[in-house]
Design an enzyme around this catalytic site. Structure first.
Site, PDB file in Angstrom:
ATOM      1  N   GLY A  33      -5.998  -9.080   0.024  1.00 38.46           N
ATOM      2  CA  GLY A  33      -5.448  -9.578   1.285  1.00 38.46           C
ATOM      3  C   GLY A  33      -4.455  -8.577   1.870  1.00 38.46           C
ATOM      4  O   GLY A  33      -4.398  -7.420   1.449  1.00 38.46           O
ATOM      5  N   PHE A  34      -3.674  -9.038   2.842  1.00 32.95           N
ATOM      6  CA  PHE A  34      -2.698  -8.156   3.498  1.00 32.95           C
ATOM      7  C   PHE A  34      -1.343  -8.210   2.803  1.00 32.95           C
ATOM      8  O   PHE A  34      -0.891  -9.274   2.400  1.00 32.95           O
ATOM      9  CB  PHE A  34      -2.498  -8.566   4.963  1.00 32.95           C
ATOM     10  CG  PHE A  34      -3.622  -8.161   5.855  1.00 32.95           C
ATOM     11  CD1 PHE A  34      -3.848  -6.816   6.144  1.00 32.95           C
ATOM     12  CD2 PHE A  34      -4.478  -9.110   6.393  1.00 32.95           C
ATOM     13  CE1 PHE A  34      -4.895  -6.437   6.960  1.00 32.95           C
ATOM     14  CE2 PHE A  34      -5.533  -8.731   7.204  1.00 32.95           C
ATOM     15  CZ  PHE A  34      -5.740  -7.398   7.492  1.00 32.95           C
ATOM     16  N   GLU A  64     -14.212 -18.287  -2.062  1.00 34.63           N
ATOM     17  CA  GLU A  64     -13.349 -17.314  -2.731  1.00 34.63           C
ATOM     18  C   GLU A  64     -12.097 -18.000  -3.264  1.00 34.63           C
ATOM     19  O   GLU A  64     -11.219 -18.391  -2.502  1.00 34.63           O
ATOM     20  CB  GLU A  64     -12.982 -16.254  -1.696  1.00 34.63           C
ATOM     21  CG  GLU A  64     -12.332 -15.040  -2.212  1.00 34.63           C
ATOM     22  CD  GLU A  64     -11.882 -14.154  -1.052  1.00 34.63           C
ATOM     23  OE1 GLU A  64     -11.455 -13.037  -1.322  1.00 34.63           O
ATOM     24  OE2 GLU A  64     -11.944 -14.583   0.111  1.00 34.63           O
TER      25      GLU A  64
HETATM   26  C1  LIG Z   1      -5.018 -13.125  -1.967  1.00 37.68           C
HETATM   27  O1  LIG Z   1      -6.204 -12.526  -1.523  1.00 37.68           O
HETATM   28  C2  LIG Z   1      -6.946 -13.320  -0.618  1.00 37.68           C
HETATM   29  C3  LIG Z   1      -8.283 -12.658  -0.401  1.00 37.68           C
HETATM   30  O2  LIG Z   1      -8.214 -11.436   0.188  1.00 37.68           O
HETATM   31  C4  LIG Z   1      -6.156 -13.513   0.651  1.00 37.68           C
HETATM   32  O3  LIG Z   1      -6.896 -14.276   1.592  1.00 37.68           O
HETATM   33  C5  LIG Z   1      -4.859 -14.212   0.290  1.00 37.68           C
HETATM   34  O4  LIG Z   1      -4.055 -14.315   1.437  1.00 37.68           O
HETATM   35  C6  LIG Z   1      -4.111 -13.445  -0.790  1.00 37.68           C
HETATM   36  N1  LIG Z   1      -3.003 -14.236  -1.318  1.00 37.68           N
HETATM   37  C7  LIG Z   1      -1.764 -13.806  -1.307  1.00 37.68           C
HETATM   38  C8  LIG Z   1      -0.763 -14.664  -2.026  1.00 37.68           C
HETATM   39  O5  LIG Z   1      -1.442 -12.780  -0.739  1.00 37.68           O
END
Ligand SMILES: *[C@@H]1O[C@H](CO)[C@@H](O)[C@H](O)[C@H]1NC(C)=O
Ligand SMILES: *[C@@H]1O[C@H](CO)[C@@H](O)[C@H](O)[C@H]1NC(C)=O
Ligand SMILES: *[C@@H]1O[C@H](CO)[C@@H](O)[C@H](O)[C@H]1NC(C)=O
Ligand SMILES: *[C@@H]1O[C@H](CO)[C@@H](O)[C@H](O)[C@H]1NC(C)=O
Ligand SMILES: *[C@@H]1O[C@H](CO)[C@@H](O)[C@H](O)[C@H]1NC(C)=O
Length: 377
Positions: free
Chosen positions: A100-101, A338
């Protein structure tokens, strides 16, 4: 193994230790692959194939209710083509050290600000672990037996992250079941971890032809009564909304077709749900998602200990594999469920006590199990 094959194997092993610096590199080169460069594991009723690029799942074969063997995931025919794949989302591989970001490309631990190497938002955010994220790395294989495979990776200060993170992902199949176990041990420094493995499914294996989508698949998310709110750019705001009974995005009260919701929303399906596990229940006993197709007679149940589920349909594109037919995958041709942590938790300190930073005191572990039921079996 004849002498020629043995010497080629040993040369490959020496080369991989030299270039990858991992103690398991030698072992990796010695495990057998099939003619497409893939590693196979199998049990009664189920067979999976992997590539060590991103530790990605490449194929998942089952017999449908008519006894035809079908491959129900997106992927590519030749494992050697995976390193050329540079688009997002990753094709069924592991996403880490931080999926994620990570906006601002920085995070704080014990009052110290750590800057990591940005690769998104014009150099202001880190996305899916960075330019050299785990999904773009060659993993080593520690163990490969007929029903199990263990991938390992030693992230030594990659993408600007401090510390060494030793990561291990084990895939095991038992009759009609596939289990994923994630484990990460942070060494030297604590840091954020968010691992994901996003697999795109089409339970019909694209039969009868490539125009087959998942719109007729039925989905039930029994513990997903709430979802995360997002702004116009799709970034989670930190607020949670409820999916009221029979209203938008309600998949908890009853099972319904994916097409029905997409028709209502007039867009793609891209929602992150919060999972309300039973307070004292065993997360191995109750599925968080049930996906089924009456055409193939296949039902898939997902079990996980993660607290959120990102549900997303495929945007279209990518050539079908040769055992799936001709042509390209159409829009909504596949769906991914996911399992992940609450989105962007590292930037929402108001979500009190959500653990986002792991150190040597706490091994990061997560599991996901997919169980398959086939009508008439
Ligand atoms: C973890 O990764 C997922 C998938 O990319 C993302 O959507 C999610 O926001 C992330 N969670 C955190 C806590 O950053
Ligand atoms: C599908 O059925 C055939 C015939 O019974 C069997 O040989 C094959 O192993 C089955 N496929 C899977 C993935 O179990
Ligand atoms: C990145 O920069 C370009 C050109 O300056 C701009 O058009 C775009 O909106 C920027 N994107 C983000 C996410 O800031
Ligand atoms: C897997 O390996 C074990 C031990 O070598 C063997 O007993 C078993 O029959 C094998 N199973 C299959 C499905 O090949
Ligand atoms: C694909 O299958 C659908 C549903 O059976 C059918 O309507 C369509 O004509 C088929 N398309 C091609 C190109 O065969």
């Amino acid at each position: 193994m004849n002498l020629w094959k043995l010497s080629v194997g040993i040369l490959a092993a020496v080369k991989s230790v030299w270039t990858r610096g991992s103690p398991f590199a030698a072992l990796t080169a010695l495990w057998p692959t099939n003619e497409d460069g893939k590693y196979i594991i199998q049990a009664e009723g189920i067979r999976l194939a992997f590539t060590n690029h991103g530790a990605a799942l490449t194929n998942l074969w089952l017999n449908n209710t008519h006894g035809e063997e079908i491959d129900i995931v997106l992927g590519m025919d030749d494992a050697r083509d995976y390193p050329q794949q540079s688009s997002n989302p990753y094709l069924n591989g592991v996403i880490g050290r931080y999926a994620g970001f990570l906006s601002g490309a920085s995070y704080e631990v014990d009052g110290i600000l750590y800057n990591v190497t940005p690769n998104a938002h014009n150099g202001t955010s880190l996305y899916n672990g960075g330019e050299k994220g785990w999904g773009r790395q060659t993993w080593d294989i520690a163990v490969h037996i007929n029903n199990s495979i263990t991938f390992v990776l030693f992230d030594n200060r990659w993408n600007g992250f401090p510390g060494i993170f030793a990561s291990c992902v084990t895939h095991t199949v038992t009759p009609y079941e596939w289990r994923i176990a994630f484990g990460v041990t942070p060494l030297l420094k604590a840091g954020p971890i968010n691992l994901s493995q996003q697999v795109f499914f089409n339970l019909d294996g694209f039969r009868p032809n490539s125009s087959e989508t998942v719109l007729n698949h039925k989905l039930h998310l029994p513990v997903a009564g709430m979802r995360f709110d997002v702004d116009d750019r799709g970034i989670p705001t930190g607020d949670i909304r409820s999916s009221r009974e029979r209203k938008d995005f309600d998949f908890w009260s009853t099972s319904k077709s994916i097409g029905e919701e997409i028709q209502k929303q007039r867009s793609s399906f891209d929602v992150t749900y919060a999972l309300s596990h039973k307070p004292f229940g065993d997360k191995e006993d109750d599925p968080v998602a049930i996906l089924s197709s009456h055409l193939s007679g296949i039902t898939m149940e997902l079990y996980t200990d993660q607290d959120a589920l990102h549900v997303h349909t495929w945007d279209g594109g990518l050539k079908l594999k040769k055992d799936q037919g001709e042509g390209k995958v159409s829009q909504h041709g596949a769906i991914s469920l996911e399992m992940q942590d609450w989105p962007d938790a590292v930037h929402h300190p108001e979500w009190r006590h959500r653990k986002t930073i792991w150190g040597m005191d706490g091994l990061f572990t997560r599991f996901a199990t997919y169980k398959f039921l086939v009508n008439g079996q």
